[in-house]
Structure formats: C-alpha cells, structure tokens
Design an enzyme around this catalytic site. Structure first.
Site, PDB file in Angstrom:
ATOM      1  N   HIS A  93      36.836  32.444  40.248  1.00  0.00           N
ATOM      2  CA  HIS A  93      37.093  32.778  41.699  1.00  0.00           C
ATOM      3  C   HIS A  93      36.097  32.370  42.569  1.00  0.00           C
ATOM      4  O   HIS A  93      35.491  32.685  43.418  1.00  0.00           O
ATOM      5  CB  HIS A  93      36.927  34.344  41.818  1.00  0.00           C
ATOM      6  CG  HIS A  93      37.971  35.258  40.841  1.00  0.00           C
ATOM      7  ND1 HIS A  93      39.142  35.605  41.558  1.00  0.00           N
ATOM      8  CD2 HIS A  93      38.140  35.672  39.747  1.00  0.00           C
ATOM      9  CE1 HIS A  93      39.813  36.108  40.493  1.00  0.00           C
ATOM     10  NE2 HIS A  93      39.058  36.257  39.476  1.00  0.00           N
ATOM     11  N   ASN A 166      43.415  41.599  41.383  1.00  0.00           N
ATOM     12  CA  ASN A 166      44.218  40.399  41.579  1.00  0.00           C
ATOM     13  C   ASN A 166      45.696  40.554  42.300  1.00  0.00           C
ATOM     14  O   ASN A 166      46.273  41.888  42.538  1.00  0.00           O
ATOM     15  CB  ASN A 166      44.503  39.712  40.239  1.00  0.00           C
ATOM     16  CG  ASN A 166      43.221  39.079  39.450  1.00  0.00           C
ATOM     17  OD1 ASN A 166      42.389  38.821  40.415  1.00  0.00           O
ATOM     18  ND2 ASN A 166      43.132  38.996  38.302  1.00  0.00           N
ATOM     19  N   HIS A 357      31.592  44.150  42.309  1.00  0.00           N
ATOM     20  CA  HIS A 357      31.570  44.842  41.231  1.00  0.00           C
ATOM     21  C   HIS A 357      32.499  46.118  40.907  1.00  0.00           C
ATOM     22  O   HIS A 357      32.536  46.950  41.763  1.00  0.00           O
ATOM     23  CB  HIS A 357      30.199  45.170  41.048  1.00  0.00           C
ATOM     24  CG  HIS A 357      29.775  45.612  39.593  1.00  0.00           C
ATOM     25  ND1 HIS A 357      30.542  46.185  38.609  1.00  0.00           N
ATOM     26  CD2 HIS A 357      28.597  45.510  39.103  1.00  0.00           C
ATOM     27  CE1 HIS A 357      29.845  46.434  37.690  1.00  0.00           C
ATOM     28  NE2 HIS A 357      28.762  45.964  37.853  1.00  0.00           N
ATOM     29  N   TYR A 380      29.617  41.938  36.180  1.00  0.00           N
ATOM     30  CA  TYR A 380      29.559  41.606  37.367  1.00  0.00           C
ATOM     31  C   TYR A 380      28.142  41.783  38.148  1.00  0.00           C
ATOM     32  O   TYR A 380      27.771  41.130  38.772  1.00  0.00           O
ATOM     33  CB  TYR A 380      30.597  42.475  38.353  1.00  0.00           C
ATOM     34  CG  TYR A 380      31.765  41.937  38.104  1.00  0.00           C
ATOM     35  CD1 TYR A 380      32.600  42.230  36.961  1.00  0.00           C
ATOM     36  CD2 TYR A 380      32.744  41.165  39.153  1.00  0.00           C
ATOM     37  CE1 TYR A 380      34.029  41.701  36.708  1.00  0.00           C
ATOM     38  CE2 TYR A 380      33.871  40.964  38.925  1.00  0.00           C
ATOM     39  CZ  TYR A 380      34.540  41.108  37.556  1.00  0.00           C
ATOM     40  OH  TYR A 380      35.977  40.653  37.701  1.00  0.00           O
TER      41      TYR A 380
HETATM   42 FE1  HDE Z   1      36.686  39.172  37.150  1.00  0.00          FE
HETATM   43  N1  HDE Z   1      34.861  38.057  37.454  1.00  0.00           N
HETATM   44  N2  HDE Z   1      36.298  39.218  35.293  1.00  0.00           N
HETATM   45  N3  HDE Z   1      38.434  39.717  36.902  1.00  0.00           N
HETATM   46  N4  HDE Z   1      36.947  38.948  39.097  1.00  0.00           N
HETATM   47  C1  HDE Z   1      34.292  37.704  38.476  1.00  0.00           C
HETATM   48  O1  HDE Z   1      32.202  37.898  39.324  1.00  0.00           O
HETATM   49  C2  HDE Z   1      35.077  39.016  34.605  1.00  0.00           C
HETATM   50  C3  HDE Z   1      38.906  40.255  35.575  1.00  0.00           C
HETATM   51  C4  HDE Z   1      38.082  39.235  39.681  1.00  0.00           C
HETATM   52  O2  HDE Z   1      35.803  37.608  45.563  1.00  0.00           O
HETATM   53  C5  HDE Z   1      32.772  37.286  38.547  1.00  0.00           C
HETATM   54  O3  HDE Z   1      30.967  37.785  41.272  1.00  0.00           O
HETATM   55  C6  HDE Z   1      35.030  39.354  33.330  1.00  0.00           C
HETATM   56  C7  HDE Z   1      39.922  41.067  35.883  1.00  0.00           C
HETATM   57  C8  HDE Z   1      37.898  38.994  41.144  1.00  0.00           C
HETATM   58  O4  HDE Z   1      33.802  37.555  44.486  1.00  0.00           O
HETATM   59  C9  HDE Z   1      32.626  37.513  36.895  1.00  0.00           C
HETATM   60  C10 HDE Z   1      36.575  39.870  32.818  1.00  0.00           C
HETATM   61  C11 HDE Z   1      40.397  41.124  37.264  1.00  0.00           C
HETATM   62  C12 HDE Z   1      36.657  38.355  41.277  1.00  0.00           C
HETATM   63  C13 HDE Z   1      33.917  38.047  36.666  1.00  0.00           C
HETATM   64  C14 HDE Z   1      37.338  39.601  34.399  1.00  0.00           C
HETATM   65  C15 HDE Z   1      39.292  40.192  37.877  1.00  0.00           C
HETATM   66  C16 HDE Z   1      36.299  38.193  40.068  1.00  0.00           C
HETATM   67  C17 HDE Z   1      32.931  35.780  38.726  1.00  0.00           C
HETATM   68  C18 HDE Z   1      37.035  40.315  31.614  1.00  0.00           C
HETATM   69  C19 HDE Z   1      41.517  41.587  38.073  1.00  0.00           C
HETATM   70  C20 HDE Z   1      36.306  37.529  42.469  1.00  0.00           C
HETATM   71  C21 HDE Z   1      31.953  35.995  39.969  1.00  0.00           C
HETATM   72  C22 HDE Z   1      36.335  41.298  30.967  1.00  0.00           C
HETATM   73  C23 HDE Z   1      41.533  43.048  38.089  1.00  0.00           C
HETATM   74  C24 HDE Z   1      35.391  38.457  43.347  1.00  0.00           C
HETATM   75  C25 HDE Z   1      31.479  37.284  40.362  1.00  0.00           C
HETATM   76  C26 HDE Z   1      34.805  37.920  44.632  1.00  0.00           C
HETATM   77  C27 HDE Z   1      35.090  37.514  39.668  1.00  0.00           C
HETATM   78  C28 HDE Z   1      33.850  38.667  35.281  1.00  0.00           C
HETATM   79  C29 HDE Z   1      38.494  40.051  34.317  1.00  0.00           C
HETATM   80  C30 HDE Z   1      39.141  40.117  39.150  1.00  0.00           C
HETATM   81  C31 HDE Z   1      31.943  36.420  36.333  1.00  0.00           C
HETATM   82  C32 HDE Z   1      34.173  39.281  32.256  1.00  0.00           C
HETATM   83  C33 HDE Z   1      41.233  41.607  34.790  1.00  0.00           C
HETATM   84  C34 HDE Z   1      38.947  39.333  42.308  1.00  0.00           C
HETATM   85  O5  HDE Z   1      31.449  38.665  36.887  1.00  0.00           O
END
Ligand code: HDE
Length: 742
Positions: A93, A166, A357, A380
C-alpha cells in the site's frame, strides 16, 4: 512577540489555505491540526533554530573561489535535513492518496453497539481516509490492476477507530502466516525488480496456482473492480468479520461495507494501460480535483449484522476472510454517511505519515478470531516502528486522537509530550494514583469475554477448505460483459508468464471454478484443451500433514445461492452524470453556440466540460467568438474523459478529420464504449459508421451511447449525452469497438 507572530500567521494561513473557502476548518481534528500548520507567508527565512538567514544563495567560503568552510552551519543544516527527507515506503500500500472529512450516523445504533460515534445523528466524527494500491511503489501508476486499500481513521471522542479495509470484500489467504509469501510473490521479481506494480509475472501466478484458497479473490482481482474509474466510485469492505458489543455486553457479528453514492464503476484494461502513460496520477488527481471543486465524494456505511446464535448457520465460516456473506442472505443496512470535504495541506505530513491499525478500536467494537485479522493486529504497530522510526508515531499530528491521551509510556525517539508527573508508573501514591483506570461505565475498554476451550493446534476450521463455491458464485453473478473482461484479464496475466507449467496449473485451477471459464482462458493462451492437472494442487500443507486433510472441497450442502446481484457492477447505481468529464473536441471555426449550450447543460447536470484542440491557446470560433482551449491533443487522450462531444463548424471538423490524433481520440472513446455526441458536421467524426448511417443519425441515437443531431438540436443532444454519461458505458458496443483502429 511569539504570540503576536503566531496570531498573524494563523490569520494569513486562513487566507491562503486552499480549502478554507469551503469552510471546512470546523471539525475537532482539523482544529487540532491548525496549531501545526505553517505557511511561511509574510515571514523571513530562518534556520531550524529560528536564526534569520541573510544569504540563501552562496555557501560560506574562504574567498570567492575558495574551499567551502565546515563552519557554515546554514549549509550543513540545510543539506543534512535534505539527506534525511525520505522514510521507508510502506511495504504494501505504498502508493496512496488521502483526504479529510467526516462521518455521520443516520440514527442511534444503541441496539447494536455502544460505540459513541454511532449514537448521535447530530454529531460529525472527523475522519482521514487513505486509498491505495497494494503492490506498486510510491511512484507507480494509479491504474495498475490491483486491490485498492480503503483505510478510514475515525477520530472519535472515545479514541481512534481505524477501519482498514479494501475495495474487495475477500482476501487471497486465510491465515496471516502466508502474508509474507503472498507479498513476496506479487512484488517485482528479486532478480531485476520487474514488473512494477503488476501481478502479471511468474512468481505471483506460481504461488497462486498452488493456493486454491486464493481463487475467490482471484475472481475479484481479475474483474474490472481492480481498475476503478475513480476512487470515488468504488466500494469499501472491512473484509474480516468484527464484533459489535452493546451496553449490556451482548455481542453480534458485523461486516462493514462502504457504498459509494456515485455507484461502482470501472475502466477497461486497454484504457487503464493507456491512462498509466497519459496520467499515472489519474486517481489521485481525480480525488483532489473533485474535493477542490466542491464535489465531495460520499459513501454510506453499510452493516451486515449476524446474531451470535447464527455463527454456524452458513455453509462458510464467518472467520474465513476468503468468504463473503452474500447480501441476499444477510442484507446490508445503511446506517450513516462518510463525506470527504478537504484535501490535505501537505502530502508527507498527512498522507505519508498517517499510521492505520486494525487494532485501533473503541468500546462497542471488538475483534473475532479470524486468523488473518489476528495476524494483522501484530503487524501494523510493528511496521510503523520501522517506517516512522520509533514508538512515538501516535504523536505525529495526523495520528493524534482528538480524545485525550494519558498513560505512563515515556521517552523514545522524537517524544513530543512533556510529561510533568513525577510518577510514570501505576499504581502510585505520589501522583494520587493518576492517571487511573476507567471502569466500563466510564468508557474503559473491556474485551468481549468470548469462550475459548480447545487444544492448541496449527489448523483451520473445517469450512475453510471450501475454496471454490464462492469463486463460482462470483463468476456466475457477473454480467456477460464482466465475464468477458475476466477472461481477457486472465489471458493477459497468464499470457505474460514465461513458464508454461504455471499457466497450465492455473487453467486447471480455474476449471474448479467454472469449466467454461477455464476453456475460454485456455483457448486464448493457445492451450489445446484444459490441461490434465491433478487437483488438489495445494502444496501449502505442513511437513507432516496429511494431504487429505487439506484437500479443497465444495460445501456439502447445496449452495444456498446460485447468483448474487450485489456482486455485479452491472447492477450498480447509474442515475447521475455528476463529476463526469466530457471532452469537447474543437478546432478553429468551431460552432461556438453548440459549445456554450453543451457546457451549460453539462454544468447543470454536475458534469464538467473541457475543450480539447489540436493546439493550446484560444480558438477562433464561429461569429468570431474566442474559445479558450483547456488541453491540446498533445497532452491528453480520450482515456482521461468519460465522453466526447464533437460540435459542428465546417473548418473545425475539416481540421479534426485531417488530424490523426483527433481521429484516434474519438476512435478510442468509441472502442472504450464511452458516450459520444456530435452535432452538425461533427457527425463525420463518429467512427464505425458510413455516411448514410451518419445522415440517418441526424435525428437521434446512432447506437447505444452515441447521440447525434443537427446544429439546432443541441438541447436534445446534450440531454441524451447526460443520460448516457449516467449509464457509464454502452457495453453493447464492445464487440464492434474491436473494429476501429485504436
Ligand atoms: Fe494490510 N498492511 N496486511 N491488509 N493494509 C499494511 O501497514 C498486513 C490486509 C491494508 O493507507 C501495512 O502501515 C498483514 C487485509 C490497507 O496506510 C502492513 C496482513 C486488508 C493498508 C500490513 C494484511 C489490508 C495496509 C503496510 C495479513 C484488508 C494501507 C504499511 C495478515 C482488510 C493503510 C502499514 C494505509 C497496510 C500488513 C492483510 C488492508 C505491513 C500482515 C486483509 C488498506 O502492516
């Protein structure tokens, strides 16, 4: 003195602030941010220590030609700061854009939750919303085929609640432990960092072809949902099942939805690829311009609520993030509205530094045991520690709650708070026991006391192994056009692979979703028939696991649903031309009366018109009237617009028909099934029709979405164009679009 200066600065900022004309400095969060804003207007240049700078052009040297002196603290400070301007981009992202706004609930939701921000229809809760793509780097194109992040930070009076969702309601994997594998597979390949922001490469499909649990999400990502027309025209989903808890402590399961008031619309893949070249910032610009222009994007918050007693009533598991709860089984209740009404002042300070988060919740909302959500709850904070450099990222202005913060956490990198208490521990007597714990009645957060009694195990719920039923449901619920686009997308993605075996495995996997789908994809790839690949293909089993326990299967009960109308964009809202962009294609000699009338009609419908001409500057129209040009054909393509209007004017149309760029402009709009309008001589520009056809068209609609008329018919033509804009695209033209050279 300092106060006086600040007072002056604040007044000045208000004048220069790009958004204050909209009067939007009124919510609590925006007010809190005021103290951090700085514009430099009417001020002298200083160092970071406040020393005024006399010379910002020359470094300090020994003589005019002499070596620079280490003593030059102004040079050193400036360059050191510059050297440290970048922080690590988000690992996923990274490419995003954000806006401020507010949320308002329609009626008190006390029957479902005690969350305060969901009780008072009169209260506006400030929000900051960030949209993003997932795979690409910060500088990648907005129009990559990808999932879009839809992250909402609610600054509630009880603390921040982040709904980090999402634009698709399911995810690729069921368990957080597979996330690094998924992301490593989709990111550019490690040898050469190619391709950028694209899933069309071997490592992604190698992984997917071995992960049947991804198939439902693959259907979504290969659909046009992955290439939205606008961030303002896409849905949002919380994906996981969450809990609502009411003031008696009763819990219900809840799925969160965002429903855009403008409907859900997408572009075509051919368009997406061209937009990526013409304007890689297409979505970012679209959001910015809409908000600057006062066309505030809006979504309704939707809830699907499932009683605790119904947890096991479905043939899928509510804890499985690869499954939806079909709206036909549990309707979506629309309970409130999100409005985005102010652009950020500074991209880095706000959009880049915002830290979301899923673990930021408030009393009345709680987690479930969805194993993907549980892993996210760890990830997060961890990611912010490296990205924002330390444990105090919650003190960055954009991340601060509007609710007061008091605790005994201390120190660390870049600490902002000056904690005055002698006691930084609890319990204490020295500080009179403060800050003290809050009872539940005082808003203290109490976790829902879910009962857990089972053996520790690395396993998944039984129903998690139905990997295909909902992928099939999605496929069957699509319109013919949408199905065709999915087939084309799969042919494109798999066609880009270097390894034939991966292609074959994927076709084998698709056959489990729908045989017809697999056959069409196979034909496009030049595979003679569906390859004989042994299902199950899941290699993602523990070293000592029995493959039988991991076999994909369909639910034993007959699927409750054959089709779900809510899954098809064909059924979305198509009743408004608001914020749509129309190109008026013109050259010297253009019919100025037609331009004026069209502009007025479009403005009345909330749409926008821009004059596009072979060159910039001003055109000389009929009756000697000057027409300012908004864009030259060199800088735009019709892919950046929703529709094209070609007015009459003998000289104008003559020049345009002789200009290959103008012909391509209209041809592409035709091919992309966009609304087209033409009056008078302009009808000659309509592609794919003979002169005779065009003559007949003078009286009205030539084919779906194409309206033509004589010079005097402009009012009717404009009204028809507005209707066609609202319908988004005329898909019935798609096959014929292949006949035009564009
Ligand atoms: Fe994320 N995801 N994600 N994700 N995610 C990040 O956090 C992660 C997942 C989502 O505009 C990171 O600050 C793991 C699902 C959005 O700043 C990180 C897993 C969904 C955003 C991270 C998932 C999301 C992130 C990268 C699986 C939809 C952007 C930078 C366990 C429900 C937020 C950050 C923004 C961002 C980890 C799966 C949505 C690395 C480990 C499912 C919208 O922490």
């Amino acid at each position: 003195m300092a106060t006086k200066r600040n007072a002056k600065r604040t007044k000045r900022d208000k004048v220069t602030d790009h958004n204050v004309t909209n009067g939007n400095v009124t919510n609590d969060k925006l007010r809190a941010l005021e103290g951090f804003r700085e514009s430099g207007a009417d001020e002298m240049l200083t160092t970071n220590q406040g020393t005024r700078i006399n010379d910002n052009q020359n470094s300090l040297k020994a003589g005019a030609r002499g070596p620079s002196l280490l003593e030059d603290f102004i040079l050193r400070e400036k360059i050191t700061h510059f050297d440290h301007e970048r922080i690590p981009e988000r690992v996923v992202h990274a490419r995003g854009v954000a806006a401020h706004g507010y949320f308002r609930v329609y009626e008190p939701l006390s029957r479902l939750t005690k969350a305060k921000f969901l009780q008072d229809p009169g209260a506006k809760t400030p929000v900051f919303v960030r949209f993003s793509t997932v795979a690409g780097s910060r500088g990648s194109s907005d129009l990559a085929r990808d999932v879009r992040g839809f992250a909402v930070k609610f600054y509630t009076e009880e603390g921040n609640f982040d709904l980090v969702g999402n634009n698709m309601p399911v995810f690729f994997i069921q368990d957080a432990v597979k996330f690094p594998d998924l992301i490593h597979a989709v990111k550019p390949e490690p040898r050469h960092e190619m391709p950028q922001a694209a899933s069309a490469h071997d490592t992604f499909w190698d992984f997917i072809s071995l992960m049947p649990e991804s198939m439902h999400m693959i259907m979504w990502v290969m659909s046009d949902r992955a290439i939205p027309r606008s961030l303002r025209m896409m849905e949002g989903f919380g994906v996981h099942t969450f809990r609502f808890v009411d003031d008696r402590g009763a819990s219900r399961f809840v799925k969160f939805h965002w429903k855009p008031l403008l409907g859900v619309h997408s572009v075509l893949w051919d368009e997406a690829q061209k937009i990526s070249g013409k304007d890689p910032d297409f979505h970012r610009r679209d959001l910015w311009e809409a908000i600057e222009g006062g066309a505030y994007p809006e979504w309704e918050l939707g809830l699907q609520v499932i009683e605790e007693a119904d947890e096991h009533a479905f043939d899928f598991d509510l804890l499985d993030p690869t499954k939806i709860v079909p709206e036909e089984l549990v309707p979506v209740q629309r309970v409130g509205r999100l409005t985005l009404d102010r652009n950020p002042d500074n991209f880095f300070a706000e959009t880049e530094q915002v830290a979301f988060h899923p673990g930021h919740i408030v009393p009345g909302i709680d987690f479930t045991d969805d194993p993907l959500l549980q892993g996210r709850l760890f990830s997060y904070t961890d990611t912010q520690l490296i990205r924002l450099g330390g444990p105090n990222f919650h003190e960055i202005p954009i991340n601060r709650p509007v609710a007061p913060v008091h605790n005994n956490q201390r120190d660390g990198h870049m600490r902002q708070a000056i904690n005055t208490s002698r006691a930084s521990y609890e319990p204490n007597t020295i500080a009179g026991g403060c800050p003290f714990q809050a009872g539940a009645q005082m808003g203290g957060f109490v976790s829902y006391p879910e009962r857990i009694a089972d053996a520790k195990a690395r396993r998944r719920g039984e129903k998690f192994f139905d990997h295909f039923s909902q992928a099939t449901l999605f496929w069957k619920s699509q319109s013919e056009t949408e199905q065709d686009h999915i087939v084309q997308a799969l042919r494109f993605e798999l066609g880009k692979l270097e390894t034939t075996a991966i292609r074959e495995r994927m076709v084998g996997m698709l056959a489990n979703v729908d045989r017809g789908l697999a056959e069409q994809v196979a034909a496009g790839l030049g595979l003679p028939a569906i390859p004989n690949v042994e299902p199950p293909l899941n290699r993602s089993i523990p070293a000592d696991g029995n493959p039988k326990d991991f076999e994909p299967r369909r639910s034993k009960s007959t699927p409750a649903l054959e089709r779900s109308a809510a899954l098809s964009m064909a059924n979305t809202v198509k009743d408004t031309a608001k914020t749509r962009k129309v190109a008026i294609l013109a050259a010297d000699g253009v019919d100025t009366a037609a331009i004026d009338a069209m502009k007025k009609a479009l403005a009345a419908a909330g749409a926008m018109a821009k004059v596009v001409a072979p060159r910039g500057g001003t055109l000389s129209g009929t009756r000697g009237i000057k027409v300012p040009v908004d864009f030259s054909l060199l800088t735009v393509g019709s892919v950046l617009f929703d529709a094209v209007f070609v007015p009459g004017g003998t000289e104008s149309v003559k020049a345009l028909t002789a200009d290959a760029r103008a012909v391509l402009f209209v041809n592409e709009a035709y091919k992309h099934c966009k609304a087209l309008a033409a009056t008078g001589e302009g009808i000659a520009m309509v592609p794919n029709h003979t002169g005779a056809d065009r003559g007949r068209a003078k009286g009205g609609t030539l084919e779906e979405g194409i309206v033509a008329g004589g010079d005097g018919d402009i009012a009717r033509v404009a009204a028809e164009l507005v209707k066609a804009l609202a319908r988004h695209r005329a898909w019935s033209r798609e096959a014929k679009g292949q006949l035009v050279p564009a």
